[in-house]
Design a protein around this motif. Structure first.
Motif, PDB file in Angstrom:
ATOM      1  N   LEU A 139       0.417  -1.386   0.160  1.00 33.62           N
ATOM      2  CA  LEU A 139      -0.109   0.193   0.337  1.00 33.62           C
ATOM      3  C   LEU A 139       0.912   1.437  -0.262  1.00 33.62           C
ATOM      4  CD1 LEU A 139      -3.167  -0.820   2.546  1.00 33.62           C
ATOM      5  CD2 LEU A 139      -3.420  -0.731   0.384  1.00 33.62           C
ATOM      6  N   HIS A 140       2.105   1.340   0.565  1.00 32.77           N
ATOM      7  CA  HIS A 140       2.939   2.610   1.068  1.00 32.77           C
ATOM      8  C   HIS A 140       3.777   2.729  -0.946  1.00 32.77           C
ATOM      9  CE1 HIS A 140       4.441   5.834   2.421  1.00 32.77           C
ATOM     10  NE2 HIS A 140       5.878   5.162   2.269  1.00 32.77           N
ATOM     11  N   LYS A 141       4.582   1.487  -1.070  1.00 30.59           N
ATOM     12  CA  LYS A 141       5.491   1.562  -1.593  1.00 30.59           C
ATOM     13  C   LYS A 141       4.550   1.417  -2.956  1.00 30.59           C
ATOM     14  CE  LYS A 141       9.293   1.910   0.486  1.00 30.59           C
ATOM     15  NZ  LYS A 141      10.002   3.399   0.534  1.00 30.59           N
ATOM     16  N   ILE A 142       3.893   0.529  -3.305  1.00 31.84           N
ATOM     17  CA  ILE A 142       3.971   0.002  -4.513  1.00 31.84           C
ATOM     18  C   ILE A 142       2.618   0.925  -5.220  1.00 31.84           C
ATOM     19  CG2 ILE A 142       2.311  -1.486  -5.847  1.00 31.84           C
ATOM     20  CD1 ILE A 142       4.120  -3.937  -4.519  1.00 31.84           C
ATOM     21  N   ASP A 143       1.488   1.324  -4.154  1.00 27.95           N
ATOM     22  CA  ASP A 143       0.284   2.352  -4.194  1.00 27.95           C
ATOM     23  C   ASP A 143       0.863   3.314  -4.282  1.00 27.95           C
ATOM     24  OD1 ASP A 143      -0.656   0.140  -5.498  1.00 27.95           O
ATOM     25  OD2 ASP A 143      -2.033  -0.985  -3.290  1.00 27.95           O
ATOM     26  N   GLY A 144       1.688   3.975  -3.314  1.00 26.98           N
ATOM     27  CA  GLY A 144       1.366   5.367  -3.021  1.00 26.98           C
ATOM     28  C   GLY A 144       0.639   5.940  -2.407  1.00 26.98           C
ATOM     29  N   LEU A 145       0.618   5.068  -1.140  1.00 21.82           N
ATOM     30  CA  LEU A 145      -0.430   5.430   0.116  1.00 21.82           C
ATOM     31  C   LEU A 145       0.220   6.317   1.224  1.00 21.82           C
ATOM     32  CD1 LEU A 145      -3.682   2.871   0.460  1.00 21.82           C
ATOM     33  CD2 LEU A 145      -3.513   5.081  -1.064  1.00 21.82           C
ATOM     34  N   SER A 146      -0.021   6.915   1.711  1.00 21.10           N
ATOM     35  CA  SER A 146       0.784   7.666   3.255  1.00 21.10           C
ATOM     36  C   SER A 146       0.549   6.247   4.573  1.00 21.10           C
ATOM     37  CB  SER A 146      -0.005   8.874   3.444  1.00 21.10           C
ATOM     38  OG  SER A 146      -1.800   8.636   4.231  1.00 21.10           O
ATOM     39  N   TYR A 147       0.605   6.662   5.238  1.00 20.14           N
ATOM     40  CA  TYR A 147       0.395   6.114   6.784  1.00 20.14           C
ATOM     41  C   TYR A 147      -0.578   6.279   7.058  1.00 20.14           C
ATOM     42  CZ  TYR A 147       6.038   4.611   6.638  1.00 20.14           C
ATOM     43  OH  TYR A 147       7.097   3.986   6.512  1.00 20.14           O
ATOM     44  N   GLN A 148      -0.738   7.638   6.964  1.00 14.65           N
ATOM     45  CA  GLN A 148      -2.638   7.835   8.070  1.00 14.65           C
ATOM     46  C   GLN A 148      -3.476   7.104   6.859  1.00 14.65           C
ATOM     47  OE1 GLN A 148      -3.521  10.342  10.192  1.00 14.65           O
ATOM     48  NE2 GLN A 148      -4.946   8.318   9.928  1.00 14.65           N
ATOM     49  N   GLU A 149      -3.347   7.353   5.106  1.00  8.97           N
ATOM     50  CA  GLU A 149      -3.970   6.221   4.734  1.00  8.97           C
ATOM     51  C   GLU A 149      -4.421   5.105   4.677  1.00  8.97           C
ATOM     52  OE1 GLU A 149      -4.786   9.035   0.921  1.00  8.97           O
ATOM     53  OE2 GLU A 149      -2.505   7.844   1.073  1.00  8.97           O
ATOM     54  N   ILE A 150      -3.247   4.088   4.866  1.00 11.27           N
ATOM     55  CA  ILE A 150      -3.401   3.002   5.411  1.00 11.27           C
ATOM     56  C   ILE A 150      -3.118   2.568   6.214  1.00 11.27           C
ATOM     57  CG2 ILE A 150      -1.224   1.257   5.613  1.00 11.27           C
ATOM     58  CD1 ILE A 150       0.566   2.260   3.758  1.00 11.27           C
ATOM     59  N   SER A 151      -3.381   3.617   7.516  1.00  8.82           N
ATOM     60  CA  SER A 151      -4.026   3.212   9.323  1.00  8.82           C
ATOM     61  C   SER A 151      -5.380   3.747   9.065  1.00  8.82           C
ATOM     62  CB  SER A 151      -3.305   4.382   9.730  1.00  8.82           C
ATOM     63  OG  SER A 151      -3.869   4.134  11.261  1.00  8.82           O
ATOM     64  N   ASN A 152      -5.766   3.863   8.081  1.00  8.92           N
ATOM     65  CA  ASN A 152      -7.344   4.211   7.756  1.00  8.92           C
ATOM     66  C   ASN A 152      -8.136   2.936   7.532  1.00  8.92           C
ATOM     67  OD1 ASN A 152      -7.478   6.774   9.333  1.00  8.92           O
ATOM     68  ND2 ASN A 152      -7.529   7.615   6.868  1.00  8.92           N
ATOM     69  N   ILE A 153      -7.407   2.286   6.090  1.00 10.79           N
ATOM     70  CA  ILE A 153      -7.496   1.597   5.197  1.00 10.79           C
ATOM     71  C   ILE A 153      -8.242   0.066   5.843  1.00 10.79           C
ATOM     72  CG2 ILE A 153      -6.870  -0.136   3.897  1.00 10.79           C
ATOM     73  CD1 ILE A 153      -6.231   2.685   1.965  1.00 10.79           C
ATOM     74  N   LEU A 154      -6.646   0.212   7.338  1.00  9.25           N
ATOM     75  CA  LEU A 154      -6.531  -1.831   7.543  1.00  9.25           C
ATOM     76  C   LEU A 154      -7.334  -1.305   8.921  1.00  9.25           C
ATOM     77  CD1 LEU A 154      -3.319  -2.418   6.164  1.00  9.25           C
ATOM     78  CD2 LEU A 154      -4.936  -3.767   5.261  1.00  9.25           C
ATOM     79  N   ASP A 155      -7.328   0.161   9.424  1.00  6.14           N
ATOM     80  CA  ASP A 155      -7.519  -0.229  10.905  1.00  6.14           C
ATOM     81  C   ASP A 155      -6.923  -0.552  11.483  1.00  6.14           C
ATOM     82  OD1 ASP A 155      -9.968   1.277  13.106  1.00  6.14           O
ATOM     83  OD2 ASP A 155     -11.235  -1.015  13.094  1.00  6.14           O
ATOM     84  N   ILE A 156      -5.243   0.329  11.380  1.00 11.01           N
ATOM     85  CA  ILE A 156      -4.533  -0.158  12.539  1.00 11.01           C
ATOM     86  C   ILE A 156      -3.893   1.219  12.901  1.00 11.01           C
ATOM     87  CG2 ILE A 156      -3.705  -2.771  11.798  1.00 11.01           C
ATOM     88  CD1 ILE A 156      -1.689  -1.389  10.059  1.00 11.01           C
ATOM     89  N   SER A 157      -2.852   1.436  13.776  1.00 14.10           N
ATOM     90  CA  SER A 157      -2.682   2.658  14.344  1.00 14.10           C
ATOM     91  C   SER A 157      -1.583   3.281  13.506  1.00 14.10           C
ATOM     92  CB  SER A 157      -1.920   2.602  15.831  1.00 14.10           C
ATOM     93  OG  SER A 157      -0.691   1.317  15.704  1.00 14.10           O
ATOM     94  N   ILE A 158      -1.283   4.625  13.095  1.00 10.25           N
ATOM     95  CA  ILE A 158       0.058   4.369  12.716  1.00 10.25           C
ATOM     96  C   ILE A 158       1.043   4.203  12.604  1.00 10.25           C
ATOM     97  CG2 ILE A 158       1.106   6.775  11.304  1.00 10.25           C
ATOM     98  CD1 ILE A 158      -1.311   8.250  11.481  1.00 10.25           C
ATOM     99  N   LYS A 159       1.446   4.021  13.770  1.00 10.86           N
ATOM    100  CA  LYS A 159       2.282   3.450  15.093  1.00 10.86           C
ATOM    101  C   LYS A 159       2.736   1.932  14.003  1.00 10.86           C
ATOM    102  CE  LYS A 159       6.543   3.972  17.567  1.00 10.86           C
ATOM    103  NZ  LYS A 159       7.161   4.316  16.831  1.00 10.86           N
ATOM    104  N   THR A 160       1.659   1.397  14.520  1.00  9.08           N
ATOM    105  CA  THR A 160       2.062  -0.153  13.628  1.00  9.08           C
ATOM    106  C   THR A 160       2.644  -0.094  11.740  1.00  9.08           C
ATOM    107  OG1 THR A 160      -0.300  -0.300  15.331  1.00  9.08           O
ATOM    108  CG2 THR A 160       0.085  -1.982  13.128  1.00  9.08           C
ATOM    109  N   VAL A 161       1.831   1.186  11.532  1.00  6.90           N
ATOM    110  CA  VAL A 161       2.261   0.946  10.031  1.00  6.90           C
ATOM    111  C   VAL A 161       3.220   1.219   9.659  1.00  6.90           C
ATOM    112  CG1 VAL A 161       1.902   2.534   8.369  1.00  6.90           C
ATOM    113  CG2 VAL A 161      -0.164   1.513   9.476  1.00  6.90           C
ATOM    114  N   GLU A 162       4.076   2.347  11.216  1.00 10.16           N
ATOM    115  CA  GLU A 162       5.833   3.013  10.958  1.00 10.16           C
ATOM    116  C   GLU A 162       5.858   0.799  10.810  1.00 10.16           C
ATOM    117  OE1 GLU A 162       5.929   5.329  13.326  1.00 10.16           O
ATOM    118  OE2 GLU A 162       4.965   6.635  12.409  1.00 10.16           O
ATOM    119  N   ASN A 163       6.051   0.228  11.877  1.00 11.22           N
ATOM    120  CA  ASN A 163       6.721  -0.340  12.342  1.00 11.22           C
ATOM    121  C   ASN A 163       6.432  -1.599  10.964  1.00 11.22           C
ATOM    122  OD1 ASN A 163       6.965   0.807  14.519  1.00 11.22           O
ATOM    123  ND2 ASN A 163       5.686  -0.772  15.674  1.00 11.22           N
ATOM    124  N   GLN A 164       5.306  -2.518  10.787  1.00 16.05           N
ATOM    125  CA  GLN A 164       4.954  -3.326   9.642  1.00 16.05           C
ATOM    126  C   GLN A 164       6.240  -2.905   8.312  1.00 16.05           C
ATOM    127  OE1 GLN A 164       3.896  -5.731  10.299  1.00 16.05           O
ATOM    128  NE2 GLN A 164       3.640  -5.308  12.087  1.00 16.05           N
TER     129      GLN A 164
END
Length: 187
Positions: A139-164
């Motif tokens: 979602l981030h590297k290929i689709d170009g979504l921001s961490y915030q957008e990924i957080s909203n889509i996957l229903d996880i925290s931004i910190k979890t997105v950063e860690n992943q």
């Protein structure tokens, strides 16, 4: 529309009421299309995808056990279907990486072979990532979504997105580390 209204509509849909399905469709179609578009970025695919979700709801309503939140079910179904569409498109188009950009201007049989080996190693490393890491990375590297957008889509925290993302990058770097890109001699 309240949750009670949604559940009443769903009960009517389970009893074969097409008007109830139509009412639910008119209430959420636009919102679900906008949500899916934030993931898929293709209007034609989005419209078909959302319509499919309503068809599946109609077809499988007798087997679905929605007792609390029909809206959450619809958004989750659209999110999952959108991500599935992206995965299928990615698979059919092949993995696109930026790794070869250095080699392309000085392409020789040797650099072409090295690039192909590196690309293959990268694809294997990507496919070997744990599911959540792969999802976030894509979602981030290929689709170009921001961490915030990924957080909203996957229903996880931004910190979890950063860690992943950190975990995914570390695993990929480790896998391709002996293919360090080096400057090519000028021709």
């Amino acid at each position: 529309m309240t949750r009670e209204d949604e559940l009443l509509l769903f009960k009517k849909i389970r009893n074969g009421d097409k008007r109830a399905l139509d009412m639910l469709f008119r209430s959420y179609y636009s919102t679900l299309c906008n949500f899916s578009y934030s993931i898929v970025k293709n209007t034609d695919l989005v419209e078909e995808l959302v319509a499919d979700i309503f068809y599946i709801l109609w077809r499988d309503c007798k087997h679905l056990d929605i007792k609390k939140n029909l809206k959450a079910y619809l958004f989750t179904a659209v999110r999952n279907k959108s991500l599935e569409v992206i995965r299928k498109e990615q698979k059919s188009a092949g993995m696109h990486t930026e790794l070869g950009s250095m080699y392309l201007s000085h392409e020789t049989p040797e650099t072409s072979l090295l690039y192909n080996e590196l690309n293959l190693r990268y694809q294997k490393a990507y496919e070997a990532l744990p599911e959540k890491c792969r999802q976030v990375f894509k979602l981030h590297k290929i689709d170009g979504l921001s961490y915030q957008e990924i957080s909203n889509i996957l229903d996880i925290s931004i910190k979890t997105v950063e860690n992943q993302m950190a975990k995914a990058l570390k695993l990929i770097r480790t896998e391709i580390s002996h293919y360090q890109l080096r400057s090519l001699p000028k021709s």
